[in-house]
Design a protein around this motif. Structure first.
Motif, PDB file in Angstrom:
ATOM      1  N   ALA A 130     -49.982  89.930  80.315  1.00  0.00           N
ATOM      2  CA  ALA A 130     -50.384  88.519  80.275  1.00  0.00           C
ATOM      3  C   ALA A 130     -51.879  88.352  80.019  1.00  0.00           C
ATOM      4  CB  ALA A 130     -49.975  87.821  81.569  1.00  0.00           C
ATOM      5  N   THR A 131     -52.705  89.252  80.549  1.00  0.00           N
ATOM      6  CA  THR A 131     -54.154  89.167  80.330  1.00  0.00           C
ATOM      7  C   THR A 131     -54.479  89.342  78.850  1.00  0.00           C
ATOM      8  OG1 THR A 131     -54.561  90.012  82.547  1.00  0.00           O
ATOM      9  CG2 THR A 131     -56.394  90.162  80.980  1.00  0.00           C
ATOM     10  N   ASP A 132     -53.844  90.302  78.194  1.00  0.00           N
ATOM     11  CA  ASP A 132     -54.058  90.531  76.758  1.00  0.00           C
ATOM     12  C   ASP A 132     -53.599  89.324  75.945  1.00  0.00           C
ATOM     13  OD1 ASP A 132     -54.923  93.282  77.099  1.00  0.00           O
ATOM     14  OD2 ASP A 132     -52.818  93.738  77.512  1.00  0.00           O
ATOM     15  N   ILE A 133     -52.470  88.773  76.315  1.00  0.00           N
ATOM     16  CA  ILE A 133     -51.929  87.614  75.603  1.00  0.00           C
ATOM     17  C   ILE A 133     -52.853  86.415  75.785  1.00  0.00           C
ATOM     18  CG2 ILE A 133     -49.990  85.995  75.536  1.00  0.00           C
ATOM     19  CD1 ILE A 133     -48.306  88.577  76.481  1.00  0.00           C
ATOM     20  N   HIS A 134     -53.325  86.207  76.994  1.00  0.00           N
ATOM     21  CA  HIS A 134     -54.261  85.105  77.249  1.00  0.00           C
ATOM     22  C   HIS A 134     -55.543  85.287  76.426  1.00  0.00           C
ATOM     23  CE1 HIS A 134     -55.737  81.659  79.414  1.00  0.00           C
ATOM     24  NE2 HIS A 134     -56.864  82.299  79.605  1.00  0.00           N
ATOM     25  N   SER A 135     -56.045  86.506  76.346  1.00  0.00           N
ATOM     26  CA  SER A 135     -57.257  86.796  75.567  1.00  0.00           C
ATOM     27  C   SER A 135     -57.054  86.542  74.077  1.00  0.00           C
ATOM     28  CB  SER A 135     -57.687  88.251  75.760  1.00  0.00           C
ATOM     29  OG  SER A 135     -58.028  88.488  77.095  1.00  0.00           O
ATOM     30  N   ALA A 136     -55.823  86.711  73.609  1.00  0.00           N
ATOM     31  CA  ALA A 136     -55.526  86.542  72.184  1.00  0.00           C
ATOM     32  C   ALA A 136     -55.218  85.094  71.803  1.00  0.00           C
ATOM     33  CB  ALA A 136     -54.345  87.431  71.806  1.00  0.00           C
ATOM     34  N   LYS A 137     -55.166  84.183  72.771  1.00  0.00           N
ATOM     35  CA  LYS A 137     -54.743  82.804  72.500  1.00  0.00           C
ATOM     36  C   LYS A 137     -55.541  82.127  71.393  1.00  0.00           C
ATOM     37  CE  LYS A 137     -53.463  79.821  75.515  1.00  0.00           C
ATOM     38  NZ  LYS A 137     -53.258  78.983  76.712  1.00  0.00           N
ATOM     39  N   VAL A 138     -56.831  82.423  71.272  1.00  0.00           N
ATOM     40  CA  VAL A 138     -57.641  81.770  70.235  1.00  0.00           C
ATOM     41  C   VAL A 138     -57.217  82.192  68.834  1.00  0.00           C
ATOM     42  CG1 VAL A 138     -59.640  81.394  71.718  1.00  0.00           C
ATOM     43  CG2 VAL A 138     -59.484  83.492  70.399  1.00  0.00           C
ATOM     44  N   GLU A 139     -56.561  83.343  68.714  1.00  0.00           N
ATOM     45  CA  GLU A 139     -56.111  83.840  67.407  1.00  0.00           C
ATOM     46  C   GLU A 139     -54.639  83.552  67.141  1.00  0.00           C
ATOM     47  OE1 GLU A 139     -57.763  87.917  66.536  1.00  0.00           O
ATOM     48  OE2 GLU A 139     -58.258  87.712  68.674  1.00  0.00           O
ATOM     49  N   ILE A 140     -53.940  83.095  68.140  1.00  0.00           N
ATOM     50  CA  ILE A 140     -52.521  82.819  67.981  1.00  0.00           C
ATOM     51  C   ILE A 140     -52.361  81.481  67.271  1.00  0.00           C
ATOM     52  CG2 ILE A 140     -50.372  82.368  69.225  1.00  0.00           C
ATOM     53  CD1 ILE A 140     -51.463  84.328  71.386  1.00  0.00           C
ATOM     54  N   GLN A 141     -51.538  81.482  66.245  1.00  0.00           N
ATOM     55  CA  GLN A 141     -51.344  80.298  65.415  1.00  0.00           C
ATOM     56  C   GLN A 141     -49.997  79.658  65.717  1.00  0.00           C
ATOM     57  OE1 GLN A 141     -51.720  81.984  61.513  1.00  0.00           O
ATOM     58  NE2 GLN A 141     -53.878  82.460  61.787  1.00  0.00           N
ATOM     59  N   VAL A 142     -50.028  78.656  66.571  1.00  0.00           N
ATOM     60  CA  VAL A 142     -48.805  77.916  66.881  1.00  0.00           C
ATOM     61  C   VAL A 142     -48.640  76.860  65.788  1.00  0.00           C
ATOM     62  CG1 VAL A 142     -47.649  76.418  68.534  1.00  0.00           C
ATOM     63  CG2 VAL A 142     -49.086  78.301  69.356  1.00  0.00           C
ATOM     64  N   PRO A 143     -47.554  76.925  65.018  1.00  0.00           N
ATOM     65  CA  PRO A 143     -47.337  75.924  63.965  1.00  0.00           C
ATOM     66  C   PRO A 143     -47.324  74.509  64.540  1.00  0.00           C
ATOM     67  CG  PRO A 143     -45.824  77.749  63.713  1.00  0.00           C
ATOM     68  CD  PRO A 143     -46.497  77.930  65.046  1.00  0.00           C
ATOM     69  N   GLU A 144     -47.791  73.567  63.731  1.00  0.00           N
ATOM     70  CA  GLU A 144     -47.874  72.178  64.202  1.00  0.00           C
ATOM     71  C   GLU A 144     -46.517  71.550  64.445  1.00  0.00           C
ATOM     72  OE1 GLU A 144     -50.511  69.458  62.264  1.00  0.00           O
ATOM     73  OE2 GLU A 144     -51.969  71.043  61.871  1.00  0.00           O
ATOM     74  N   ASN A 145     -45.588  71.757  63.557  1.00  0.00           N
ATOM     75  CA  ASN A 145     -44.273  71.126  63.690  1.00  0.00           C
ATOM     76  C   ASN A 145     -43.245  72.160  64.121  1.00  0.00           C
ATOM     77  OD1 ASN A 145     -45.149  68.548  62.809  1.00  0.00           O
ATOM     78  ND2 ASN A 145     -45.194  69.325  60.725  1.00  0.00           N
ATOM     79  N   THR A 146     -43.064  72.263  65.416  1.00  0.00           N
ATOM     80  CA  THR A 146     -42.043  73.162  65.935  1.00  0.00           C
ATOM     81  C   THR A 146     -41.002  72.332  66.676  1.00  0.00           C
ATOM     82  OG1 THR A 146     -42.930  73.566  68.150  1.00  0.00           O
ATOM     83  CG2 THR A 146     -43.835  74.910  66.358  1.00  0.00           C
ATOM     84  N   PRO A 147     -39.813  72.875  66.856  1.00  0.00           N
ATOM     85  CA  PRO A 147     -38.805  72.144  67.624  1.00  0.00           C
ATOM     86  C   PRO A 147     -38.989  72.300  69.136  1.00  0.00           C
ATOM     87  CG  PRO A 147     -37.882  74.186  66.789  1.00  0.00           C
ATOM     88  CD  PRO A 147     -39.284  74.088  66.244  1.00  0.00           C
ATOM     89  N   PHE A 148     -40.118  72.913  69.547  1.00  0.00           N
ATOM     90  CA  PHE A 148     -40.300  73.261  70.950  1.00  0.00           C
ATOM     91  C   PHE A 148     -41.254  72.317  71.664  1.00  0.00           C
ATOM     92  CE2 PHE A 148     -39.607  77.193  68.499  1.00  0.00           C
ATOM     93  CZ  PHE A 148     -38.308  77.432  68.925  1.00  0.00           C
ATOM     94  N   GLU A 149     -40.821  71.869  72.819  1.00  0.00           N
ATOM     95  CA  GLU A 149     -41.644  71.030  73.677  1.00  0.00           C
ATOM     96  C   GLU A 149     -42.787  71.861  74.289  1.00  0.00           C
ATOM     97  OE1 GLU A 149     -40.506  69.351  77.865  1.00  0.00           O
ATOM     98  OE2 GLU A 149     -39.537  68.130  76.321  1.00  0.00           O
ATOM     99  N   GLN A 150     -42.491  73.111  74.647  1.00  0.00           N
ATOM    100  CA  GLN A 150     -43.483  74.034  75.181  1.00  0.00           C
ATOM    101  C   GLN A 150     -43.159  75.447  74.684  1.00  0.00           C
ATOM    102  OE1 GLN A 150     -44.145  73.796  79.446  1.00  0.00           O
ATOM    103  NE2 GLN A 150     -43.930  71.566  79.438  1.00  0.00           N
TER     104      GLN A 150
END
Length: 167
Positions: A130-150
């Motif tokens: 989880a620490t590595d994933i949290h550190s990578a959040k700035v580089e993670i590209q969540v698409p704008e139009n997803t079917p997901f609420e979260q």
């Protein structure tokens, strides 16, 4: 039902249960009554408090060999193609970001017959948590139009490093 389908359902339920317990502990809201869905619906349904919630489950692997070891079987050609791109990368952080961005881009294209869907990705690579994933959040590209609420990550295979919200 064939063995690989039963294994897939078991992996999805295990990931959902890990997420549900971590979410309950973090936010104090009960998440209960898990059941599996058929295609066109997200993988798993449950109740978040009194409200129905659907969970689409994905697994994040670090390599083709690792995925085969965890799954105990041959991979589909689509999964192999996705992992082949990741296998070419040398640096662990770059592998994490690339693999996660590919999952997010692929899942964003899905359409569900459900009013409320969260995406839960379970990390299967022991080199990440989880620490590595949290550190990578700035580089993670969540698409704008997803079917997901979260969109959430379970930080490691056992869920011991916690959960991280990606969106």
């Amino acid at each position: 039902m064939c063995q690989s389908k039963l294994e897939k359902i078991a992996l999805e339920h295990d990931a959902a249960k890990l997420f549900m317990r971590a979410y309950e502990q973090r936010f104090g809201i009960e998440v209960r009554h898990i059941w599996h869905n058929e295609p066109r619906r997200p993988d798993v349904s449950c109740y978040l408090g009194d409200d129905k919630l659907d969970l689409e489950i994905a697994h994040l692997y670090g390599s083709e060999a690792q995925a085969m070891e965890i799954l105990g079987r041959e991979l589909t050609s689509a999964t192999r193609a996705e992992l082949a791109v990741i296998d070419l990368l040398d640096e662990t952080h770059e592998r994490l970001v690339t693999a996660l961005n590919r999952i997010l881009a692929g899942k964003a294209k899905k359409c569900y017959d459900s009013p409320r869907v969260w995406l839960v990705i379970r990390n299967a690579n022991p080199a990440w948590n989880a620490t590595d994933i949290h550190s990578a959040k700035v580089e993670i590209q969540v698409p704008e139009n997803t079917p997901f609420e979260q969109i959430w990550m379970v930080g490691d295979w056992q869920g011991s490093s916690g959960i991280v919200r990606l969106d």
